[in-house]
Design a protein around this motif. Structure first.
Motif, PDB file in Angstrom:
ATOM      1  N   UNK A 220     -24.972  96.449 -18.028  1.00 29.68           N
ATOM      2  CA  UNK A 220     -24.401  95.678 -16.701  1.00 29.68           C
ATOM      3  C   UNK A 220     -25.661  94.825 -16.828  1.00 29.68           C
ATOM      4  N   UNK A 221     -26.801  94.546 -18.820  1.00 24.91           N
ATOM      5  CA  UNK A 221     -26.689  93.345 -18.254  1.00 24.91           C
ATOM      6  C   UNK A 221     -25.136  92.449 -19.104  1.00 24.91           C
ATOM      7  N   UNK A 222     -25.009  93.192 -20.263  1.00 27.89           N
ATOM      8  CA  UNK A 222     -23.642  92.621 -20.867  1.00 27.89           C
ATOM      9  C   UNK A 222     -22.246  91.918 -20.147  1.00 27.89           C
ATOM     10  N   UNK A 223     -22.509  92.838 -19.233  1.00 27.33           N
ATOM     11  CA  UNK A 223     -21.508  92.352 -17.972  1.00 27.33           C
ATOM     12  C   UNK A 223     -21.940  91.259 -17.368  1.00 27.33           C
ATOM     13  N   UNK A 224     -23.015  91.184 -17.000  1.00 31.73           N
ATOM     14  CA  UNK A 224     -23.192  89.329 -16.010  1.00 31.73           C
ATOM     15  C   UNK A 224     -23.492  88.906 -17.041  1.00 31.73           C
TER      16      UNK A 224
END
Length: 344
Positions: free
Chosen positions: A98-102
């Motif tokens: 998820x943090x990679x997506x952000x």
């Protein structure tokens, strides 16, 4: 087109990340949990406070399963909190993704390139904020009401916010007060986690839909006859890169929440059916009836979010890949003609 460095996609969801951080679901590091004090706090929050509450509620089912009314009253809220705990496990397992997506949102490919594109995505961001505020308000009012009803009861029997089994007599002081506090904190933690995980996941859908709006805007505006051929080439390449970025972002988002959404729809069906059954057993204008109506409203909003934003993604993808938004056929033909001439 140069990127707009003043725009930050993640600014919209900062309230979510802050609230999730408070309940142990959002570590400060860029990836997963690390061996530090916050991870210890997350363990206490997720396992002891929220998981413990769920365990004692589930155990209570074995003591009331012969009473249909008591069983329905216990199950419809217990399922909600158990599925929230399972949802948290999936969320924590994939927090790095998820943090990679952000981070990819604020990359060169997916970042708005000018003020016009920022204005295009603002309605989507604003609508998501409105839905988030409504869902959080509904959950907060319901949770608060659930927490204080036993205190307002005129019954001589000491009641807890939720029916649960404990290996001790929780009706005597100070065990009653401590158990009441434990349940109340657990209920609020679960409510905060549930609301902000759901709204964070539908935010991913909202981001995909907004990116489709930007892509349609690019298609509508790169056919200016005054532009040089190499500028048209560059804009076509930018559109291709954005298209690939949207597809990659969508695939990673699907990996993140596909199992969570399946679980959510399965449990929500059971919960809503159980809640409707509960409404047949109480007066709608009573405090129990109003509480269940508020609860059903929150659950309906929860399902509405996934359906609405999921449908928005599908509709805008179709417009982008098949109709190219409001691009006219003649204009699209001019784009292709210009591109062909530029390759000669």
């Amino acid at each position: 087109m140069c990127s707009n460095k003043n725009f930050d996609w993640t600014r919209t969801i900062r309230t979510n990340t802050l609230m999730l951080h408070l309940v142990g679901l959002w570590p400060n590091s860029n990836e997963n949990y690390e061996l530090n004090l916050y991870t210890i706090y997350a363990f206490i929050s997720v396992v002891v406070i929220m998981g413990g509450n769920n365990f004692f509620q589930v155990m209570n089912i074995f003591f009331v399963y012969n009473d249909l009314e008591a069983l329905a009253s216990t199950v419809f809220i217990t399922i909600t909190y158990v599925q929230t705990s399972v949802k948290m496990c999936f969320f924590m397992q994939n927090i790095g993704l998820f943090k990679k997506l952000l981070r990819s949102l604020n990359g060169t490919e997916l970042e708005p390139k000018n003020e016009d594109q920022i204005e295009i995505v603002k309605p989507s961001l604003k609508f998501w904020k409105t839905v988030h505020a409504w869902f959080f308000s509904t959950a907060a009012v319901t949770t608060f009401t659930w927490s204080v009803i036993p205190l307002l009861s005129k019954s001589q029997c000491k009641q807890l916010p939720l029916a649960a089994w404990y290996p001790y007599n929780h009706t005597i002081s100070p065990l009653y007060e401590l158990t009441y506090l434990y349940q109340t904190v657990g209920v609020w933690y679960l409510a905060v986690a549930n609301v902000h995980m759901d709204t964070l996941m539908v935010a991913l859908m909202m981001y995909i839909a907004a990116q489709c709006d930007i892509l349609c805007h690019n298609f509508r505006n790169f056919t200016n006859s005054n532009k040089k051929l190499h500028d048209v080439n560059r804009q076509i390449i930018d559109c291709v890169k954005l298209h690939r970025g949207i597809l990659s972002f969508g695939q990673d988002s699907n990996k993140f929440f596909e199992m969570i959404i399946v679980l959510q729809f399965f449990t929500s069906t059971i919960i809503l059916a159980s809640t409707m059954f509960q409404l047949t057993l109480v007066k709608p204008v009573s405090k129990e009836g109003l509480l269940r109506i508020m609860y059903a409203t929150g659950m309906t909003t929860q399902i509405f979010m996934y359906c609405w934003f999921g449908n928005e993604v599908e509709v805008k993808l179709r417009k982008t890949f098949f109709g190219l938004g409001r691009v006219k056929f003649e204009k699209g033909f001019d784009v292709l003609s210009t591109f062909v001439r530029s390759r000669k």
